[in-house]
Design a protein around this motif. Sequence first.
Motif, PDB file in Angstrom:
ATOM      1  N   ALA A   1       0.824  -1.150  -0.035  1.00 20.96           N
ATOM      2  CA  ALA A   1      -0.170   0.127  -0.085  1.00 20.96           C
ATOM      3  C   ALA A   1       0.806   1.217  -0.142  1.00 20.96           C
ATOM      4  N   SER A   2       0.720   2.201  -0.926  1.00 21.34           N
ATOM      5  CA  SER A   2       1.404   3.194  -0.994  1.00 21.34           C
ATOM      6  C   SER A   2       0.940   4.695  -0.310  1.00 21.34           C
ATOM      7  N   ASP A   3       1.433   5.461  -0.339  1.00 23.75           N
ATOM      8  CA  ASP A   3       1.156   6.597   0.385  1.00 23.75           C
ATOM      9  C   ASP A   3       0.208   7.479  -0.593  1.00 23.75           C
ATOM     10  N   VAL A   4      -0.831   6.840  -1.158  1.00 21.70           N
ATOM     11  CA  VAL A   4      -1.617   7.411  -2.329  1.00 21.70           C
ATOM     12  C   VAL A   4      -2.557   8.714  -1.650  1.00 21.70           C
ATOM     13  N   LYS A   5      -2.592   9.918  -2.169  1.00 18.67           N
ATOM     14  CA  LYS A   5      -3.231  10.676  -1.652  1.00 18.67           C
ATOM     15  C   LYS A   5      -4.607  10.731  -2.242  1.00 18.67           C
ATOM     16  N   GLN A   6      -5.761  10.728  -1.703  1.00 20.59           N
ATOM     17  CA  GLN A   6      -6.915  10.458  -2.193  1.00 20.59           C
ATOM     18  C   GLN A   6      -7.440  11.941  -2.323  1.00 20.59           C
ATOM     19  N   ILE A   7      -7.818  12.120  -3.700  1.00 19.64           N
ATOM     20  CA  ILE A   7      -8.360  13.477  -3.956  1.00 19.64           C
ATOM     21  C   ILE A   7      -9.983  13.279  -4.425  1.00 19.64           C
ATOM     22  N   GLN A   8     -10.629  14.139  -3.684  1.00 16.58           N
ATOM     23  CA  GLN A   8     -12.277  14.074  -3.796  1.00 16.58           C
ATOM     24  C   GLN A   8     -12.581  14.115  -5.185  1.00 16.58           C
ATOM     25  N   ASN A   9     -13.486  13.347  -5.598  1.00 16.30           N
ATOM     26  CA  ASN A   9     -13.919  13.467  -7.128  1.00 16.30           C
ATOM     27  C   ASN A   9     -14.966  14.775  -7.104  1.00 16.30           C
ATOM     28  N   THR A  10     -14.640  15.990  -6.710  1.00 14.70           N
ATOM     29  CA  THR A  10     -15.711  17.121  -6.780  1.00 14.70           C
ATOM     30  C   THR A  10     -14.832  18.234  -7.356  1.00 14.70           C
ATOM     31  N   ASP A  11     -15.429  19.509  -7.918  1.00 11.68           N
ATOM     32  CA  ASP A  11     -14.858  20.562  -8.721  1.00 11.68           C
ATOM     33  C   ASP A  11     -13.525  21.217  -7.773  1.00 11.68           C
ATOM     34  N   GLU A  12     -14.038  21.009  -6.467  1.00  7.83           N
ATOM     35  CA  GLU A  12     -12.922  21.754  -5.744  1.00  7.83           C
ATOM     36  C   GLU A  12     -11.764  20.690  -5.408  1.00  7.83           C
ATOM     37  N   GLY A  13     -11.883  19.449  -5.231  1.00  6.65           N
ATOM     38  CA  GLY A  13     -10.892  18.559  -5.039  1.00  6.65           C
ATOM     39  C   GLY A  13      -9.977  18.554  -6.185  1.00  6.65           C
ATOM     40  N   ILE A  14     -10.530  18.497  -7.355  1.00  8.01           N
ATOM     41  CA  ILE A  14      -9.692  18.248  -8.520  1.00  8.01           C
ATOM     42  C   ILE A  14      -9.056  19.574  -8.919  1.00  8.01           C
ATOM     43  N   ALA A  15      -9.736  21.000  -8.565  1.00  5.18           N
ATOM     44  CA  ALA A  15      -9.095  21.948  -8.805  1.00  5.18           C
ATOM     45  C   ALA A  15      -7.907  22.294  -7.968  1.00  5.18           C
ATOM     46  N   GLU A  16      -7.896  21.725  -6.637  1.00  4.33           N
ATOM     47  CA  GLU A  16      -6.767  21.716  -5.772  1.00  4.33           C
ATOM     48  C   GLU A  16      -5.680  20.882  -6.278  1.00  4.33           C
ATOM     49  N   LEU A  17      -5.934  19.585  -6.758  1.00  7.62           N
ATOM     50  CA  LEU A  17      -4.974  19.068  -7.222  1.00  7.62           C
ATOM     51  C   LEU A  17      -4.092  19.754  -8.623  1.00  7.62           C
ATOM     52  N   ILE A  18      -4.992  20.323  -9.305  1.00  5.72           N
ATOM     53  CA  ILE A  18      -4.345  20.956 -10.479  1.00  5.72           C
ATOM     54  C   ILE A  18      -3.602  22.011 -10.015  1.00  5.72           C
ATOM     55  N   ASN A  19      -4.010  22.951  -9.063  1.00  5.74           N
ATOM     56  CA  ASN A  19      -3.114  24.058  -8.548  1.00  5.74           C
ATOM     57  C   ASN A  19      -1.989  23.502  -7.833  1.00  5.74           C
ATOM     58  N   GLU A  20      -1.992  22.524  -7.260  1.00  8.32           N
ATOM     59  CA  GLU A  20      -0.725  21.868  -6.580  1.00  8.32           C
ATOM     60  C   GLU A  20       0.248  21.487  -7.529  1.00  8.32           C
ATOM     61  N   LEU A  21      -0.478  20.701  -8.680  1.00  9.85           N
ATOM     62  CA  LEU A  21       0.532  20.394  -9.670  1.00  9.85           C
ATOM     63  C   LEU A  21       1.378  21.520 -10.677  1.00  9.85           C
ATOM     64  N   THR A  22       0.461  22.633 -10.611  1.00 12.49           N
ATOM     65  CA  THR A  22       0.893  23.823 -11.272  1.00 12.49           C
ATOM     66  C   THR A  22       1.972  24.235 -10.397  1.00 12.49           C
ATOM     67  N   GLU A  23       1.818  24.545  -9.117  1.00 14.60           N
ATOM     68  CA  GLU A  23       2.762  25.204  -8.254  1.00 14.60           C
ATOM     69  C   GLU A  23       3.955  24.522  -8.363  1.00 14.60           C
ATOM     70  N   GLU A  24       4.049  23.299  -8.308  1.00 12.45           N
ATOM     71  CA  GLU A  24       5.364  22.275  -8.479  1.00 12.45           C
ATOM     72  C   GLU A  24       5.839  22.385  -9.696  1.00 12.45           C
ATOM     73  N   HIS A  25       5.335  22.970 -10.762  1.00 12.19           N
ATOM     74  CA  HIS A  25       5.761  23.116 -12.254  1.00 12.19           C
ATOM     75  C   HIS A  25       5.789  21.728 -12.789  1.00 12.19           C
ATOM     76  N   ILE A  26       4.838  20.903 -12.218  1.00 11.10           N
ATOM     77  CA  ILE A  26       4.557  19.315 -13.076  1.00 11.10           C
ATOM     78  C   ILE A  26       3.872  19.775 -14.184  1.00 11.10           C
ATOM     79  N   ILE A  27       2.985  20.581 -14.080  1.00 10.79           N
ATOM     80  CA  ILE A  27       2.089  21.132 -15.367  1.00 10.79           C
ATOM     81  C   ILE A  27       2.243  22.514 -15.368  1.00 10.79           C
ATOM     82  N   GLY A  28       2.392  22.839 -16.953  1.00 10.29           N
ATOM     83  CA  GLY A  28       2.641  24.357 -16.984  1.00 10.29           C
ATOM     84  C   GLY A  28       1.412  25.147 -17.162  1.00 10.29           C
TER      85      GLY A  28
END
Lengths: 289, 337
Positions: free
Chosen positions: A262-289
């Motif tokens: 079992a890994s330390d998978v981070k559960q993202i809620q399948n809601t507009d807010e949950g997914i927006a948070e994920l996208i923002n996190e990845l943007t801040e870390e420069h994973i997505i441009g």
Amino acid sequence: MSLQIIVMVKQVPDTHNVSGDAMKPDGTVNRAVLPAIFNPEDLNALEEAIKIKETIGGKITAITMGPPNAVKILKECLYRGVDDVVLVSDRKFAGADTLATSYALKCAIEKVEKYDLVLCGRQAIDGDTAQVGPQIAEKLNINQLTCVSEIVEVNETDITIKRSIENGHEFLKSNMPVLLTVTNEANEPRTPSAKLAVAYKNISGKTSDESYDDEYLESGIDDPISYIKEWNVESINADPQLCGLSGSPTKVKKVQSVVLTASDVKQIQNTDEGIAELINELTEEHIIG
Amino acid sequence: MSAKNSVMVFIEQNNSKVADVSLELVSEGKKLADKLGVALDAVAIGYNLEKEVEVLGHYGCNTVFYINDERLSHFTSVPYAKTIVEIIKKHEPQIVLFGATTTGRDVAPRVASELKCGLTADCTELQIGEYKLKSKVYKNTLLQIRPAFGGNIVATIVSPESMPSMATVREGVMKMAEPDTSKEVELVSEKCGLDDSDFMTEVIEVMIEEKNVDLKSANIIVSAGMGAATPEGLELVKKLANTLGGEVGASRPVVDSGIIDRDHQVGQTGLTVRPNLYIACGISGQIQHRAGMAEAKRIIAINNDPDAPIFNIAHYGIVGDVNDIINRMIKAYKARA
Ligand SMILES: Cc1cc2nc3c(=O)[nH]c(=O)nc-3n(C[C@H](O)[C@H](O)[C@H](O)COP(=O)(O)OP(=O)(O)OC[C@H]3O[C@@H](n4cnc5c(N)ncnc54)[C@H](O)[C@@H]3O)c2cc1C
Ligand SMILES: Nc1ncnc2c1ncn2[C@@H]1O[C@H](COP(=O)(O)O)[C@@H](O)[C@H]1O
């Protein structure tokens, strides 16, 4: 004179449709739940053989090495228009790796004596090794053309094919005899003929030691066979030391069933807010441009 | 000068350029050779490759045995197999590695058959270790690791008595080392002992097609599995890839069903990729698929089954319908702060 074509076919567990209960609780493989099927690319090889027979004439022999219930796929061959079928079966073949398998199949092919074309599938889905075809060719000391995606031209002395390679394809020509391995790009295999299925419905195997003499080779193609030939180590004149486990240089050291930690998978809620948070996190870390 | 018992790599070339997979294998072979305390050699076959093979030194190759003949400029089975067999017989390496390419998978089994040695296809890992059989102990033997049986097991294969042990490895599976341009390779020319009659295949034409996708160098890959294999699902996967500036990948059954080209397949029998971000859409996560993407820096798994194995290797898991979630992602990306 017409072409003598040999098709190598294999019965395989349907590894593409493995379900959850394929593994027993003790970590061993539960073969019983995996249906045995005709190796898909061997059907493509068979289809090419039948097409050649239909266009320039020829006699097709299908050979399989496997347990007694592999006659099932030999019957499938007969239903599709193959002239003769052989089951190579013996306890002494058990545990064969690709080298020992190709040795046994080479002995069986030599018992057929005369052949112009040997057709194999590119690979069998149980291991995806794609080794047996080239190894048979080497043992027969004949040329090989692998990954054939189209037979462009064939006559009684030579064959021209298209071969798929990583960055395109190539057109190659060889004299006969030659061994081909055929891919699923080559054709859409036909379904069995109802008429032949009725004709061969009750055919069964018979241990036979007869060899392929001239009379057999000249016999009419339309004479239906009355039984499935069964050959063993002795009847193909194979050296038992080179068969099965003793003829196999590769050994299985260990098998481990796959246990995912079992890994330390981070559960993202399948809601507009949950997914927006994920996208923002990845943007801040420069994973997505 | 090199000695017996080396680790040897078969060098593949495309239009006279050394293939990436060969450099990857030289990098990996170097590690194995160091562990064994032996040399890392290579065999290169072709025409006018003297300049091209110099790069092998940068990746740690000691000696390259080089067979130069115009008739060998393009790969064909019998001449290449016979040449490799001669080199192996002469120099007696203990391990020989081939790329699991259409060339490697054509020639390696033919070589193994002639030498009656073991060959393991599509290894995902190579190690040096010990193997015990009854009272015998084989030290420092090649452990060839590959998934088997529908991915439910991982098998370790050995060929302890075989000289050499041979294995094929797919492109991208082994990491290419950082080149060290100060290191040089020794080039040893070998005679070509072939007769014209060995050239049994006539090469009529070679057509090179540009690949329509370059997954290996993509930073972001959005991959479709069977859970996204509907027309709508596939459209959304493409749209998400486009939006993020990434490429589209796929699992094998999606490729097998013919709705997307084989160049897109990720996994043991497809490509091994290491993007910054891998988004697995409706992919269960069987080991053969994981073998091709587990080393992505970040993995997002989208699946409506909370128990799907893909969640065990993902960094972010989203449980739900793939279409729903992709739509939300596109929306969020466009609206992002
Ligand atoms: C020798 C060998 C080599 C192989 N090589 C490869 C390889 O290179 N690459 C590869 O990928 N496979 C390979 N395979 C096949 C592999 O074992 C798996 O069968 C395959 O990866 C499964 O693909 P999949 O996850 O797309 O499909 P499935 O296993 O069918 O999974 C579909 C997933 O989608 C989910 N799903 C369904 N509907 C939805 C929805 N609406 N929304 C969200 N989720 C949904 C399901 O819960 C399920 O988890 C190989 C197999 C063998 C035997
Ligand atoms: N036991 C067998 N009997 C007949 N043909 C076989 C057998 N094993 C392999 N083959 C042939 O060799 C091809 C490649 O098999 P493999 O090397 O197992 O991937 C198959 O598609 C078959 O045509």
